[in-house]
Scaffold this motif. Structure first.
Motif, PDB file in Angstrom:
ATOM      1  N   PHE A 290      -3.798  27.310  39.533  1.00 13.52           N
ATOM      2  CA  PHE A 290      -3.333  28.596  38.520  1.00 13.52           C
ATOM      3  C   PHE A 290      -3.192  27.918  36.865  1.00 13.52           C
ATOM      4  CE2 PHE A 290       0.223  30.935  37.526  1.00 13.52           C
ATOM      5  CZ  PHE A 290       0.277  31.775  36.841  1.00 13.52           C
ATOM      6  N   ILE A 291      -2.412  26.745  37.317  1.00 14.04           N
ATOM      7  CA  ILE A 291      -1.817  26.596  35.467  1.00 14.04           C
ATOM      8  C   ILE A 291      -3.254  25.509  34.916  1.00 14.04           C
ATOM      9  CG2 ILE A 291       0.048  25.382  33.991  1.00 14.04           C
ATOM     10  CD1 ILE A 291       1.936  25.649  36.661  1.00 14.04           C
ATOM     11  N   GLY A 292      -3.642  24.319  35.578  1.00  8.14           N
ATOM     12  CA  GLY A 292      -4.866  23.758  35.076  1.00  8.14           C
ATOM     13  C   GLY A 292      -5.565  24.348  34.662  1.00  8.14           C
ATOM     14  N   THR A 293      -5.924  25.581  35.510  1.00 10.19           N
ATOM     15  CA  THR A 293      -7.289  26.545  34.742  1.00 10.19           C
ATOM     16  C   THR A 293      -6.886  26.778  33.571  1.00 10.19           C
ATOM     17  OG1 THR A 293      -7.873  26.779  36.742  1.00 10.19           O
ATOM     18  CG2 THR A 293      -9.021  28.586  34.753  1.00 10.19           C
TER      19      THR A 293
ATOM     20  N   HIS B 227      -1.062  15.725  34.504  1.00  4.41           N
ATOM     21  CA  HIS B 227      -1.204  15.512  35.445  1.00  4.41           C
ATOM     22  C   HIS B 227      -0.221  16.672  35.678  1.00  4.41           C
ATOM     23  CE1 HIS B 227      -0.319  14.161  39.533  1.00  4.41           C
ATOM     24  NE2 HIS B 227       1.034  13.746  39.629  1.00  4.41           N
ATOM     25  N   LEU B 228      -1.083  17.532  36.472  1.00  4.62           N
ATOM     26  CA  LEU B 228      -0.404  18.632  37.053  1.00  4.62           C
ATOM     27  C   LEU B 228      -0.598  18.874  38.748  1.00  4.62           C
ATOM     28  CD1 LEU B 228      -2.427  20.942  34.578  1.00  4.62           C
ATOM     29  CD2 LEU B 228       0.518  21.321  35.635  1.00  4.62           C
ATOM     30  N   ALA B 229      -1.296  18.142  39.245  1.00  3.20           N
ATOM     31  CA  ALA B 229      -1.471  18.579  40.380  1.00  3.20           C
ATOM     32  C   ALA B 229      -0.519  17.737  41.361  1.00  3.20           C
ATOM     33  CB  ALA B 229      -2.540  17.683  41.158  1.00  3.20           C
ATOM     34  N   PHE B 230      -0.307  18.740  42.846  1.00  2.23           N
ATOM     35  CA  PHE B 230       1.352  18.111  43.244  1.00  2.23           C
ATOM     36  C   PHE B 230       0.970  18.880  44.888  1.00  2.23           C
ATOM     37  CE2 PHE B 230       5.529  18.117  45.404  1.00  2.23           C
ATOM     38  CZ  PHE B 230       5.879  17.035  44.456  1.00  2.23           C
ATOM     39  N   MET B 231       1.190  18.014  45.506  1.00  2.00           N
ATOM     40  CA  MET B 231       1.279  18.018  47.473  1.00  2.00           C
ATOM     41  C   MET B 231       2.391  18.791  47.511  1.00  2.00           C
ATOM     42  SD  MET B 231       0.344  14.740  49.888  1.00  2.00           S
ATOM     43  CE  MET B 231      -1.450  14.576  50.105  1.00  2.00           C
TER      44      MET B 231
ATOM     45  N   VAL C 282       3.645  14.437  33.072  1.00  2.00           N
ATOM     46  CA  VAL C 282       4.016  14.857  33.562  1.00  2.00           C
ATOM     47  C   VAL C 282       4.389  16.489  33.919  1.00  2.00           C
ATOM     48  CG1 VAL C 282       4.653  13.248  35.682  1.00  2.00           C
ATOM     49  CG2 VAL C 282       2.998  12.334  34.174  1.00  2.00           C
ATOM     50  N   THR C 283       3.844  16.395  34.881  1.00  2.00           N
ATOM     51  CA  THR C 283       4.932  17.842  35.465  1.00  2.00           C
ATOM     52  C   THR C 283       5.652  18.329  36.172  1.00  2.00           C
ATOM     53  OG1 THR C 283       2.375  19.107  35.097  1.00  2.00           O
ATOM     54  CG2 THR C 283       4.479  20.293  36.011  1.00  2.00           C
ATOM     55  N   SER C 284       7.122  18.326  35.894  1.00  2.00           N
ATOM     56  CA  SER C 284       8.090  18.437  36.150  1.00  2.00           C
ATOM     57  C   SER C 284       8.737  20.132  36.285  1.00  2.00           C
ATOM     58  CB  SER C 284       9.302  18.012  35.967  1.00  2.00           C
ATOM     59  OG  SER C 284      10.797  18.042  36.270  1.00  2.00           O
TER      60      SER C 284
ATOM     61  N   ASN D  91      14.044  17.371  44.103  1.00  2.00           N
ATOM     62  CA  ASN D  91      13.344  17.303  42.901  1.00  2.00           C
ATOM     63  C   ASN D  91      12.586  16.643  42.649  1.00  2.00           C
ATOM     64  OD1 ASN D  91      14.897  15.462  41.778  1.00  2.00           O
ATOM     65  ND2 ASN D  91      16.420  16.347  42.045  1.00  2.00           N
ATOM     66  N   ARG D  92      11.934  17.382  41.062  1.00  2.00           N
ATOM     67  CA  ARG D  92      10.968  16.227  40.278  1.00  2.00           C
ATOM     68  C   ARG D  92      11.306  14.988  39.621  1.00  2.00           C
ATOM     69  NH1 ARG D  92       6.196  19.972  41.124  1.00  2.00           N
ATOM     70  NH2 ARG D  92       5.178  17.590  40.409  1.00  2.00           N
ATOM     71  N   SER D  93      12.444  14.940  40.349  1.00  2.00           N
ATOM     72  CA  SER D  93      13.258  13.251  39.684  1.00  2.00           C
ATOM     73  C   SER D  93      12.570  12.161  39.800  1.00  2.00           C
ATOM     74  CB  SER D  93      14.354  12.844  39.406  1.00  2.00           C
ATOM     75  OG  SER D  93      14.902  12.848  40.193  1.00  2.00           O
TER      76      SER D  93
HETATM   77  N1  LIG Z   1       2.899  28.206  39.645  1.00  2.00           N
HETATM   78  C1  LIG Z   1       4.491  28.019  39.389  1.00  2.00           C
HETATM   79  O1  LIG Z   1       4.746  29.184  39.051  1.00  2.00           O
HETATM   80  C2  LIG Z   1       5.324  26.371  38.610  1.00  2.00           C
HETATM   81  C3  LIG Z   1       6.185  25.854  38.344  1.00  2.00           C
HETATM   82  C4  LIG Z   1       7.510  25.050  38.729  1.00  2.00           C
HETATM   83  C5  LIG Z   1       6.270  24.427  38.861  1.00  2.00           C
HETATM   84  N2  LIG Z   1       5.069  24.033  38.627  1.00  2.00           N
HETATM   85  C6  LIG Z   1       4.052  23.287  38.796  1.00  2.00           C
HETATM   86  O2  LIG Z   1       2.502  22.788  37.882  1.00  2.00           O
HETATM   87  C7  LIG Z   1       1.768  21.931  38.311  1.00  2.00           C
HETATM   88  C8  LIG Z   1       0.365  23.299  39.127  1.00  2.00           C
HETATM   89  O3  LIG Z   1       0.935  24.344  39.829  1.00  2.00           O
HETATM   90  P1  LIG Z   1      -0.204  25.036  40.302  1.00  2.00           P
HETATM   91  O4  LIG Z   1       0.349  26.618  40.467  1.00  2.00           O
HETATM   92  O5  LIG Z   1      -1.321  25.015  38.850  1.00  2.00           O
HETATM   93  O6  LIG Z   1      -0.632  24.940  41.353  1.00  2.00           O
HETATM   94  P2  LIG Z   1      -2.116  25.979  42.510  1.00  2.00           P
HETATM   95  O7  LIG Z   1      -2.548  26.559  41.866  1.00  2.00           O
HETATM   96  O8  LIG Z   1      -1.552  25.135  43.723  1.00  2.00           O
HETATM   97  O9  LIG Z   1      -3.141  24.587  42.741  1.00  2.00           O
HETATM   98  C9  LIG Z   1      -3.025  22.802  42.773  1.00  2.00           C
HETATM   99  C10 LIG Z   1      -3.729  22.479  41.894  1.00  2.00           C
HETATM  100  O10 LIG Z   1      -3.437  20.696  43.196  1.00  2.00           O
HETATM  101  C11 LIG Z   1      -4.804  20.213  43.521  1.00  2.00           C
HETATM  102  N3  LIG Z   1      -4.413  19.542  44.471  1.00  2.00           N
HETATM  103  C12 LIG Z   1      -3.454  19.642  45.521  1.00  2.00           C
HETATM  104  N4  LIG Z   1      -3.307  18.473  46.214  1.00  2.00           N
HETATM  105  C13 LIG Z   1      -4.575  17.792  45.782  1.00  2.00           C
HETATM  106  C14 LIG Z   1      -4.922  16.596  46.209  1.00  2.00           C
HETATM  107  N5  LIG Z   1      -4.028  15.926  47.828  1.00  2.00           N
HETATM  108  N6  LIG Z   1      -5.053  15.573  45.398  1.00  2.00           N
HETATM  109  C15 LIG Z   1      -5.828  15.989  44.479  1.00  2.00           C
HETATM  110  N7  LIG Z   1      -5.427  17.964  43.861  1.00  2.00           N
HETATM  111  C16 LIG Z   1      -4.806  18.009  44.938  1.00  2.00           C
HETATM  112  C17 LIG Z   1      -6.027  20.939  43.228  1.00  2.00           C
HETATM  113  O11 LIG Z   1      -6.906  20.966  43.789  1.00  2.00           O
HETATM  114  P3  LIG Z   1      -8.211  21.190  44.747  1.00  2.00           P
HETATM  115  O12 LIG Z   1      -7.613  22.516  45.555  1.00  2.00           O
HETATM  116  O13 LIG Z   1      -9.603  21.584  43.571  1.00  2.00           O
HETATM  117  O14 LIG Z   1      -8.513  19.881  44.942  1.00  2.00           O
HETATM  118  C18 LIG Z   1      -5.415  22.807  42.141  1.00  2.00           C
HETATM  119  O15 LIG Z   1      -5.981  22.315  41.479  1.00  2.00           O
HETATM  120  C19 LIG Z   1       2.902  21.398  40.001  1.00  2.00           C
HETATM  121  O16 LIG Z   1       2.533  20.619  40.207  1.00  2.00           O
HETATM  122  C20 LIG Z   1       3.957  22.368  40.375  1.00  2.00           C
HETATM  123  O17 LIG Z   1       4.263  21.822  41.068  1.00  2.00           O
HETATM  124  C21 LIG Z   1       3.915  25.537  39.055  1.00  2.00           C
END
Ligand SMILES: NC(=O)c1ccc[n+]([C@@H]2O[C@H](COP(=O)([O-])OP(=O)(O)OC[C@H]3O[C@@H](n4cnc5c(N)ncnc54)[C@H](OP(=O)(O)O)[C@@H]3O)[C@@H](O)[C@H]2O)c1
Length: 318
Positions: free
Chosen positions: A11-14, A70-74, A129-131, A154-156
Motif C-alpha cells: 500500500f505505502i510502497g506503491t 526499507h518498507l517491507a515487514f513480516m 528504514v520504516t518504524s 515496537n519497532r525500536s
Molecule cells: N499501513 C499502515 O497504516 C502502516 C502504519 C504504520 C507503519 N506501517 C509500516 O509501513 C510498512 C509498509 O506497510 P504497508 O501497509 O504498505 O504494507 P503492505 O501493503 O501489507 O505490503 C507489504 C509489503 O511487504 C512485502 N513483503 C512482505 N513480506 C515480505 C518478505 N518476507 N520478503 C520481502 N517482501 C515482503 C510485500 O511484497 P510482495 O507481497 O510483493 O512480496 C509488500 O510489498 C511496513 O513496515 C508497516 O509496518 C504501515
C-alpha cells in the motif's frame, strides 16, 4: 539516481514508487513474486524477485543503488515462506506461538536491515528504514526525540539496527509512521476495524474513547520518504504524522455512521474479545507531533484527514 525499495508492491510502497518515478528517479522494487515484479514494471520501475530473508540479494541490491527505502515487514503468516513457518511452529513448542513469531520477525527484520546497510557501508548514501509512532510514551504528545516504551512490542529494533550504520558511513535515518496511513487501497488497521465492526454489528471504542491516534495520508507519507532520502540527516528519526491525534471515539463513530450500526464502549481492550489482535491497539493513546520533521525537511502534509478519508466508498467495498 537509482533507488532500491523493499515493500515496493504494498500500500505505502506503491505510493512511494510512484512518488520517486514522478520525481525522475530510477526505481528498483523488491517483491517475492513474479506478479509483484510485473506490477512494478507496469509502473515503469525495475524489479528484483526476492525475500527479506535473503541477505546476499538485499546487500547486492543496496550496493547497486544510490539509496534505499526499507518498507517491507513480516506482519504475519502470509509474509512468511515455508522455512520461516516451519521455524515458527518448531519454536512454538518451546515458549508459545507468539514469542516464536516475534523472535522470527525480529531476526528477519534485523538481518534485512543489516544486509541493506552493509551494501551502502562507507558510501554516505541514504538508508531510510520504516518504524512507527505507536508505543512511543503513552498519554503525551510524543516527539522525534522520544524512544519507544520498553516491554511492549515496537519497532525500536528496526531503528537501532538502521542507525547503527551512521558511524559506518551510511546516511541512515528512520521514518516513524502513524498507526493509520490512510488512502485508497489501505490494507492496514482501519479496514480490519471496519471488518470487526461489521461482523459484531457495533463499532467499538474503549472507555470514553478519548484516546488518540495520529494519522497521515499515504501520498503525504510517500513524499516524506522522498524528502528524507534527499535531505535526511544521519541518525534522524522523522515522524510521518499529519493529524497529531484523532480521538478513537470519532473514528468509531464515523465507521458506525457509514455502516449504519451503533457504537459501543468496552471498559478495557481485553473485554472487547471479538477484536482479536486489534485489542492491542484500539485503546492506545499515542498522539504524536511532526513539527520538527516538517521544519527540517520542509514537509507540508496536505491531507485529506482520516475522518474525511473514511467517508470515501473505498473503505466500505466488501
Ligand atoms: N499501513 C499502515 O497504516 C502502516 C502504519 C504504520 C507503519 N506501517 C509500516 O509501513 C510498512 C509498509 O506497510 P504497508 O501497509 O504498505 O504494507 P503492505 O501493503 O501489507 O505490503 C507489504 C509489503 O511487504 C512485502 N513483503 C512482505 N513480506 C515480505 C518478505 N518476507 N520478503 C520481502 N517482501 C515482503 C510485500 O511484497 P510482495 O507481497 O510483493 O512480496 C509488500 O510489498 C511496513 O513496515 C508497516 O509496518 C504501515
Amino acid at each position: 539516481m537509482r533507488i532500491f525499495v523493499t515493500g515496493a508492491t504494498g500500500f505505502i510502497g506503491t505510493a512511494v514508487v510512484k512518488e520517486f518515478l514522478a520525481a525522475g528517479y530510477q526505481v528498483t522494487g523488491l517483491s517475492r513474486t513474479t506478479q509483484g515484479a510485473e506490477k512494478l514494471q507496469k509502473f515503469g520501475a525495475k524489479a528484483r524477485v526476492g525475500r527479506l530473508d535473503q541477505p546476499a540479494l538485499l546487500r547486492d541490491a543496496a550496493a547497486e543503488s544510490d539509496g534505499v527505502i526499507h518498507l517491507a515487514f513480516m506482519h504475519g503468516l502470509a509474509h512468511m515462506d515455508l522455512m520461516s513457518r516451519l521455524r515458527l511452529f518448531a519454536g512454538a513448542l518451546n515458549g508459545g506461538i507468539m514469542s516464536s513469531f516475534l523472535r522470527i520477525v525480529h531476526q528477519t527484520e534485523s538481518q534485512a536491515v543489516q544486509a541493506l546497510g552493509s551494501g551502502l557501508e562507507g558510501t554516505g548514501r541514504p538508508l531510510i528504514v520504516t518504524s512507527g509512532v505507536l508505543m512511543l510514551p503513552f498519554g503525551k504528545i510524543s516527539t522525534e526525540e522520544d524512544d519507544h516504551v520498553k516491554d511492549a512490542p515496537n519497532r525500536s529494533f528496526s531503528e537501532t539496527t538502521a542507525l547503527g550504520f551512521v558511524p559506518r558511513g551510511v546516511r541512515a535515518s528512520v521514518i516513524r509512521l502513524s498507526p493509520t496511513v490512510h488512502g485508497s487501497g489501505d490494507r492496514g488497521l482501519i479496514p480490519y476495524i471496519i471488518k470487526a465492526a461489521r461482523k459484531k454489528g457495533s463499532s467499538v471504542y474503549i472507555g470514553g474513547g478519548a484516546n488518540r491516534w495520529p494519522a497521515v495520508h499515504v501520498r503525504d507519507a510517500a513524499r516524506l520518504f522522498r524528502l528524507a532520502l534527499e535531505k535526511g540527516e544521519p541518525g534522524a528519526k522523522y515522524h510521518g504524522v499529519d493529524e497529531t491525534g484523532v480521538p478513537f471515539r470519532d473514528i468509531a463513530s464515523k465507521i458506525a455512521a457509514k455502516l449504519q450500526i451503533p457504537t459501543s464502549s468496552y471498559p478495557t481492550p481485553k473485554s472487547a474479545k471479538h477484536l482479536g489482535f486489534l485489542s492491542n491497539f484500539v485503546g492506545l493513546d499515542n498522539p504524536s507531533s511532526s513539527k520538527w520533521t516538517q521544519q527540517t525537511l520542509g514537509w507540508k502534509p496536505t491531507g485529506p484527514g482520516l475522518l474525511a478519508d473514511i467517508d470515501q466508498p473505498d473503505y466500505f467495498k466488501i
